[in-house]
Enzyme design. Structure first.
Site, PDB file in Angstrom:
ATOM      1  N   ARG A   1      67.723 -44.906   1.545  1.00  0.00           N
ATOM      2  CA  ARG A   1      68.557 -44.718   1.400  1.00  0.00           C
ATOM      3  C   ARG A   1      69.131 -43.986   2.708  1.00  0.00           C
ATOM      4  NH1 ARG A   1      71.398 -42.110  -3.044  1.00  0.00           N
ATOM      5  NH2 ARG A   1      71.651 -39.628  -2.067  1.00  0.00           N
TER       6      ARG A   1
ATOM      7  N   ASP B   1      75.014 -42.035  -5.882  1.00  0.00           N
ATOM      8  CA  ASP B   1      75.981 -40.546  -5.472  1.00  0.00           C
ATOM      9  C   ASP B   1      77.814 -40.940  -6.360  1.00  0.00           C
ATOM     10  OD1 ASP B   1      74.269 -40.000  -3.499  1.00  0.00           O
ATOM     11  OD2 ASP B   1      74.372 -42.106  -2.640  1.00  0.00           O
TER      12      ASP B   1
ATOM     13  N   ARG C   1      63.193 -34.929 -11.832  1.00  0.00           N
ATOM     14  CA  ARG C   1      62.905 -33.629 -11.089  1.00  0.00           C
ATOM     15  C   ARG C   1      63.871 -32.083 -11.242  1.00  0.00           C
ATOM     16  NH1 ARG C   1      58.608 -32.715  -9.091  1.00  0.00           N
ATOM     17  NH2 ARG C   1      59.012 -32.334  -7.231  1.00  0.00           N
TER      18      ARG C   1
ATOM     19  N   ARG D   1      64.483 -28.299   2.267  1.00  0.00           N
ATOM     20  CA  ARG D   1      66.092 -28.249   3.829  1.00  0.00           C
ATOM     21  C   ARG D   1      66.422 -26.580   3.329  1.00  0.00           C
ATOM     22  NH1 ARG D   1      69.514 -33.011   0.387  1.00  0.00           N
ATOM     23  NH2 ARG D   1      69.512 -32.831  -1.406  1.00  0.00           N
TER      24      ARG D   1
ATOM     25  N   GLU E   1      65.822 -24.898  -1.119  1.00  0.00           N
ATOM     26  CA  GLU E   1      65.747 -26.220  -2.143  1.00  0.00           C
ATOM     27  C   GLU E   1      64.292 -26.391  -2.200  1.00  0.00           C
ATOM     28  OE1 GLU E   1      69.072 -29.197  -1.606  1.00  0.00           O
ATOM     29  OE2 GLU E   1      67.335 -30.279  -3.280  1.00  0.00           O
TER      30      GLU E   1
ATOM     31  N   TYR F   1      70.007 -42.757 -10.036  1.00  0.00           N
ATOM     32  CA  TYR F   1      70.655 -42.085  -9.354  1.00  0.00           C
ATOM     33  C   TYR F   1      71.478 -42.731  -7.853  1.00  0.00           C
ATOM     34  CZ  TYR F   1      68.054 -40.071  -4.541  1.00  0.00           C
ATOM     35  OH  TYR F   1      68.087 -38.637  -3.572  1.00  0.00           O
TER      36      TYR F   1
ATOM     37  N   ARG G   1      68.918 -47.361  12.763  1.00  0.00           N
ATOM     38  CA  ARG G   1      69.403 -47.662  13.247  1.00  0.00           C
ATOM     39  C   ARG G   1      68.277 -47.630  14.898  1.00  0.00           C
ATOM     40  NH1 ARG G   1      72.977 -43.788  12.281  1.00  0.00           N
ATOM     41  NH2 ARG G   1      74.171 -44.068   9.876  1.00  0.00           N
TER      42      ARG G   1
END
Ligand code: UDP
Length: 362
Positions: free
Chosen positions: A157, A345, A235, A266, A295, A343, A161
């Protein structure tokens, strides 16, 4: 209640999209939501002390490359053009995610050019060092198992680059609703054919009550069947929120703490999601204070909120048992992140819902 042709159980992004789509097609829709408000885990709240919009269930950034989804959501929101960038804190030093030239050059103290990245990363020592610093610890904390034990698509995900583009997503349409996420749901459900009842859970018994209606359910599929085959693994997340007497804590919306030794994954700092407030000099709220949220991921247990489906052999077997059970109810359609155990988005949830609506109306 029998005057409704459609019952939508669960008012998250999938449920609200289904409700809107079917209402616009002339169906009378009853939306039942277990919680006291609609919006599922995209629901936000305004912090009473600072006026800052808090993403109660963790950061949500709308991003999509799907034109039909962008068109749909823009009917209910005006976006602020926020582009998501994520920093990583590894052993006290800050790096830019995703994996690209900014990260590689800082981590190794080199000045690679785009054309040199491939060869550099083919060196096993380089790729392992980066993986261990930025993915191994974070993934173990997030999923409670080492990266080798999760499906590779999860880590994929995050883009890879060979340039200095530090946008966290490849999607060219991104943003945060200017008026906040809650207004998006209010506008989606504001239709003469839609009735909303909050604080109303949905159970299998309700299917009998609504036997003449088509039911679109987006709660956890195992909960609907009373966990009769066992609990699907999830989770969950725990959040620790703090208001600080500082205008700015970390200078950006999300910093990932990628080493295993730091217990949280995070820190979110929500005022950064509204750069339009910064530009007009007010931040749109109390500039002297900020709200942050740490988190902590954990294994789901009964009573916790489910956040992430855990894709593994055990969950696939269990899921197919529940899906077989659901097929016995011809008026029942199950979807969304929780119902579909996917999962998703936000944009994928909308795309799936639009497809469900189109399929139903055919
Ligand atoms: N990931 C990681 N380190 C990072 C960011 C992500 O190891 O700094 C891995 C981790 O396994 C995570 C996955 O990539 O679950 C997907 O990350 P994403 O940011 O998309 O997760 P989400 O925001 O949905 O929790």
């Amino acid at each position: 209640m029998s005057e409704y042709e459609i019952v939508v159980a669960g008012a998250g992004i999938w449920g609200c999209t289904v409700a809107r789509g079917l209402a616009e097609a002339g169906q009378r829709v009853l939306v039942l939501e277990k919680r006291s408000a609609v919006g599922g885990n995209v629901r936000c709240e305004t912090d009473a002390d600072t006026g800052i919009e808090i993403h109660t269930y963790g950061s949500h950034i709308f991003h999509t490359h799907l034109p039909e989804v962008w068109k749909f959501i823009n009917r209910f929101a005006e976006f602020n053009g926020y582009q998501h960038k994520v920093l990583a804190n590894y052993k006290g030093r800050i790096y830019s995610l995703p994996l690209g030239l900014a990260m590689i050059n800082k981590f190794f103290g080199v000045e690679l050019k785009p054309s040199e990245v491939d060869a550099f990363m083919k060196n096993e020592a380089h790729s392992s060092a980066l993986f261990d610093a930025f993915f191994r610890g974070y993934t173990s904390k997030q999923w409670g198992r080492p990266p080798e034990a999760i499906d590779p698509s999860i880590i994929r995900r995050v883009p890879v680059r060979s340039n200095y583009d530090t946008n966290y997503f490849n999607d060219y349409n991104q943003g945060i609703p200017l008026a906040g996420y809650n207004s998006v749901f209010d506008r989606m459900l504001d239709h003469p054919n839609i009735t909303v009842a909050c604080g109303r859970a949905f159970s299998l018994d309700d299917l009998a009550e609504f036997s003449r209606a088509s039911v679109f359910y987006s709660g956890p599929v195992d909960a609907l069947f009373g966990y009769s085959f066992g609990h699907l693994p999830w989770r969950t997340l725990r959040f620790e929120r703090e208001t600080l007497d500082l205008p700015d804590y970390q200078g950006t919306s999300v910093v990932n703490y990628t080493e295993a030794e730091v217990p949280y994954t995070r820190i979110h700092e929500f005022k950064h999601y509204h750069p339009e407030g910064l530009l007009n000099g007010t931040w749109g709220f109390n500039a002297k204070k900020t709200v942050i949220m740490r988190e902590y991921p954990a294994t789901w247990k009964p009573g916790d909120e489910p956040y992430y489906p855990v894709d593994c052999e055990e969950s696939r077997t269990l899921l197919s048992k529940y899906q077989d059970a659901a097929r016995k109810y011809p008026n029942l359609v199950i979807g969304g992140r929780l119902g579909g155990y996917k999962y998703y988005d936000m944009d994928q949830s909308i795309a799936a819902a639009l497809e469900t609506v189109a399929g139903f109306l055919k």
